[in-house]
Scaffold this active site. Structure first.
Site, PDB file in Angstrom:
ATOM      1  N   THR A  16       0.823  -1.232  -0.068  1.00  0.00           N
ATOM      2  CA  THR A  16       0.138   0.050   0.086  1.00  0.00           C
ATOM      3  C   THR A  16       0.894   1.372  -0.074  1.00  0.00           C
ATOM      4  O   THR A  16       1.989   1.449   0.565  1.00  0.00           O
ATOM      5  CB  THR A  16      -0.944  -0.134   1.435  1.00  0.00           C
ATOM      6  OG1 THR A  16      -1.447  -1.223   1.366  1.00  0.00           O
ATOM      7  CG2 THR A  16      -1.728   1.081   1.428  1.00  0.00           C
TER       8      THR A  16
ATOM      9  N   ARG B  34     -13.363  -8.850  -1.413  1.00  0.00           N
ATOM     10  CA  ARG B  34     -12.314  -8.664  -0.558  1.00  0.00           C
ATOM     11  C   ARG B  34     -12.133  -7.378  -0.094  1.00  0.00           C
ATOM     12  O   ARG B  34     -11.515  -6.727  -1.005  1.00  0.00           O
ATOM     13  CB  ARG B  34     -11.229  -9.754  -0.399  1.00  0.00           C
ATOM     14  CG  ARG B  34      -9.990  -9.610   0.651  1.00  0.00           C
ATOM     15  CD  ARG B  34      -9.173  -8.677   0.311  1.00  0.00           C
ATOM     16  NE  ARG B  34      -7.698  -8.758   1.334  1.00  0.00           N
ATOM     17  CZ  ARG B  34      -6.888  -7.955   1.311  1.00  0.00           C
ATOM     18  NH1 ARG B  34      -6.833  -6.696   0.587  1.00  0.00           N
ATOM     19  NH2 ARG B  34      -6.039  -8.159   2.223  1.00  0.00           N
ATOM     20  N   VAL B  35     -12.062  -6.765   1.262  1.00  0.00           N
ATOM     21  CA  VAL B  35     -11.662  -5.587   1.588  1.00  0.00           C
ATOM     22  C   VAL B  35     -10.422  -5.684   2.616  1.00  0.00           C
ATOM     23  O   VAL B  35     -10.439  -6.401   3.564  1.00  0.00           O
ATOM     24  CB  VAL B  35     -12.799  -4.750   2.259  1.00  0.00           C
ATOM     25  CG1 VAL B  35     -12.034  -3.513   2.713  1.00  0.00           C
ATOM     26  CG2 VAL B  35     -13.804  -4.326   1.062  1.00  0.00           C
ATOM     27  N   GLY B  36      -9.354  -5.154   2.295  1.00  0.00           N
ATOM     28  CA  GLY B  36      -8.257  -5.140   3.057  1.00  0.00           C
ATOM     29  C   GLY B  36      -8.227  -3.930   4.450  1.00  0.00           C
ATOM     30  O   GLY B  36      -9.201  -3.347   4.631  1.00  0.00           O
ATOM     31  N   ASP B  37      -7.092  -4.015   4.696  1.00  0.00           N
ATOM     32  CA  ASP B  37      -6.860  -2.867   6.164  1.00  0.00           C
ATOM     33  C   ASP B  37      -6.890  -1.351   5.542  1.00  0.00           C
ATOM     34  O   ASP B  37      -7.301  -0.705   6.085  1.00  0.00           O
ATOM     35  CB  ASP B  37      -5.404  -3.202   6.847  1.00  0.00           C
ATOM     36  CG  ASP B  37      -4.347  -2.929   5.887  1.00  0.00           C
ATOM     37  OD1 ASP B  37      -4.453  -3.315   4.786  1.00  0.00           O
ATOM     38  OD2 ASP B  37      -3.233  -2.517   6.376  1.00  0.00           O
TER      39      ASP B  37
ATOM     40  N   THR C 127       0.967  -0.604   6.237  1.00  0.00           N
ATOM     41  CA  THR C 127       1.168  -1.622   4.912  1.00  0.00           C
ATOM     42  C   THR C 127       1.332  -2.986   5.197  1.00  0.00           C
ATOM     43  O   THR C 127       2.018  -3.385   6.324  1.00  0.00           O
ATOM     44  CB  THR C 127       2.217  -1.034   3.924  1.00  0.00           C
ATOM     45  OG1 THR C 127       2.162  -1.894   2.743  1.00  0.00           O
ATOM     46  CG2 THR C 127       3.807  -1.034   4.592  1.00  0.00           C
ATOM     47  N   GLY C 128       0.915  -3.894   4.377  1.00  0.00           N
ATOM     48  CA  GLY C 128       1.303  -5.363   4.552  1.00  0.00           C
ATOM     49  C   GLY C 128       0.024  -6.139   4.605  1.00  0.00           C
ATOM     50  O   GLY C 128      -0.862  -5.774   3.847  1.00  0.00           O
ATOM     51  N   ASP C 129       0.075  -7.259   5.075  1.00  0.00           N
ATOM     52  CA  ASP C 129      -0.761  -8.451   5.035  1.00  0.00           C
ATOM     53  C   ASP C 129      -2.051  -8.015   5.900  1.00  0.00           C
ATOM     54  O   ASP C 129      -2.615  -8.003   7.104  1.00  0.00           O
ATOM     55  CB  ASP C 129      -0.296  -9.612   5.912  1.00  0.00           C
ATOM     56  CG  ASP C 129      -1.439 -10.807   6.160  1.00  0.00           C
ATOM     57  OD1 ASP C 129      -2.581 -10.684   5.564  1.00  0.00           O
ATOM     58  OD2 ASP C 129      -1.159 -11.706   6.485  1.00  0.00           O
ATOM     59  N   GLY C 130      -3.041  -7.125   4.943  1.00  0.00           N
ATOM     60  CA  GLY C 130      -4.263  -6.468   5.645  1.00  0.00           C
ATOM     61  C   GLY C 130      -5.423  -7.280   6.261  1.00  0.00           C
ATOM     62  O   GLY C 130      -5.743  -6.873   7.328  1.00  0.00           O
TER      63      GLY C 130
HETATM   64  N1  GLY Z   1      -2.394  -3.804   2.949  1.00  0.00           N
HETATM   65  C1  GLY Z   1      -3.020  -4.096   1.734  1.00  0.00           C
HETATM   66  C2  GLY Z   1      -3.881  -4.943   1.685  1.00  0.00           C
HETATM   67  O1  GLY Z   1      -3.813  -6.070   2.400  1.00  0.00           O
HETATM   68  O2  GLY Z   1      -5.038  -4.882   1.078  1.00  0.00           O
END
Ligand code: GLY
Length: 354
Positions: free
Chosen positions: A201, A229-232, A252-255
């Site tokens: 991100t 799917r919606v992330g963080d 940023t990263g594994d949302g």
């Molecule tokens: N951080 C971005 C996502 O996982 O969507």
């Protein structure tokens, strides 16, 4: 050419300046410059942040921000973006935005022209069209090739579990396994998949000329995500958070994992309770890694004095960009990460590889 300053183990005291623009990853260099240029031309924090993230959305930050990357299971690129205004404690965000390129621009319209905080999916697209944005495909030859390769490879990897047919072998459609019949608990952790994919991100924190603090994000999410799917990134407190009384943070990263811990909110609250930005970012990351040691991600925290700190997990290092009046061009700083996998040591630089 940007002058690069790579500082390993940088502590928060190196930068203590306002106004300031901070961005995630090396790819934010141009966005940080764009936000800074607008700040110096008198723009406020919101417009500067929109300028920085928009620069990235125009195809200038690789395949993980904006159109043409991270196709979902149906082959479509969709976008998430957030603006958190620390002066008004107001939010504008879009999630799963379809067929509109300037997601952070639409988020600004949610912020400034609605009493809502997040709009999602096709309805967000309809809103964007009302606000004057153009509807257009977000697919490119590159994203279509990515999707076809994935389909031809039996849809591997994917994000399903406890379904039939076995998602580690086959494409869907899937049906849920009977509870007594569950064969796959954690087929593969999110992070095991994510570290090989790209879902980074652009996150930004801006302190403007009036000391107002704005934080925000823009991303196309996670490659091969399940449609919808919606992330963080568009979630207030997760992707970004700001409070003029304290500071701002972005993640940023594994949302899918990170949003469960609202790390940007936590980082700001840790600063409110007296921690330095570096300590606050460390705590936000540690809170997640305690439960998910293999999650891959990073948090940047900036306090209201313009001091900056960052922390990261399950990478070798995390690069981020900073611009203040002390510099003629944005600087790249790097912080070492916790839980670096042994196989990455010495050969994997997150900023370049992603
Ligand atoms: N951080 C971005 C996502 O996982 O969507």
């Amino acid at each position: 050419m940007y002058r690069l300053i790579i500082l390993f183990g940088l502590i928060n005291a190196t930068f203590a300046a306002k106004p300031i623009v901070v961005g995630t990853w090396v790819f934010s260099l141009g966005g940080t410059q764009s936000a800074w240029n607008d700040l110096k031309n008198g723009a406020d924090g919101v417009d500067s942040l929109v300028s920085g993230c928009s620069y990235c959305e125009q195809g200038n930050c690789g395949l993980t921000v904006g159109f043409g990357g991270s196709p979902d299971e149906s082959g479509e690129t969709t976008l998430d973006a957030l603006i958190y205004d620390g002066k008004t404690m107001d939010v504008g965000a879009v999630a799963d935005l379809r067929r509109v390129k300037n997601a952070v621009g639409v988020a600004k319209h949610v912020l400034q022209h609605t009493k809502h905080s997040i709009l999602a999916g096709d309805q967000a697209t309809e809103f964007a069209k009302q606000m004057g944005f153009t509807e257009e495909s977000l697919s490119t030859n590159v994203s279509t090739d990515m999707w076809e390769t994935w389909r031809n490879g039996n849809c591997q990897p994917n994000y399903w579990k406890n379904v039939d047919p076995d998602p580690t072998q086959y494409c869907g459609p899937y049906t849920p396994l009977n509870r007594n019949n569950i064969r796959f608990h954690n087929i593969v952790s999110d992070s095991e998949i994510d570290i090989h994919l790209t879902h980074d991100t652009i996150g930004m924190v801006v302190i403007d000329n009036d000391d107002n603090i704005v934080a925000g994000t823009s991303t196309n999410g996670l490659r091969h995500k399940i449609a919808g799917r919606v992330g963080d990134s568009p979630i207030a407190g997760s992707g970004a958070y700001a409070d003029n009384e304290v500071g701002g943070a972005c993640a940023t990263g594994d949302g899918d994992t990170m949003l469960r811990f609202v790390p940007s909110f936590l980082a700001v609250e840790e600063m409110r309770n007296g921690k330095t930005p570096k300590e606050a970012a460390d705590e936000a990351i540690a809170r997640i890694s305690k439960h998910y040691p293999n999650f891959s991600g990073a948090v940047i925290a900036v306090n209201k004095n313009g001091e900056v700190g960052a922390a990261c997990n399950y990478m070798v290092e995390f690069p981020y960009t900073v611009m203040t009046d002390d510099y003629s061009e944005p600087q790249i700083l790097t912080v070492p990460c916790t839980n670096t996998p042994r196989e990455f040591k010495g050969k994997y630089c997150a900023g370049n590889a992603k």
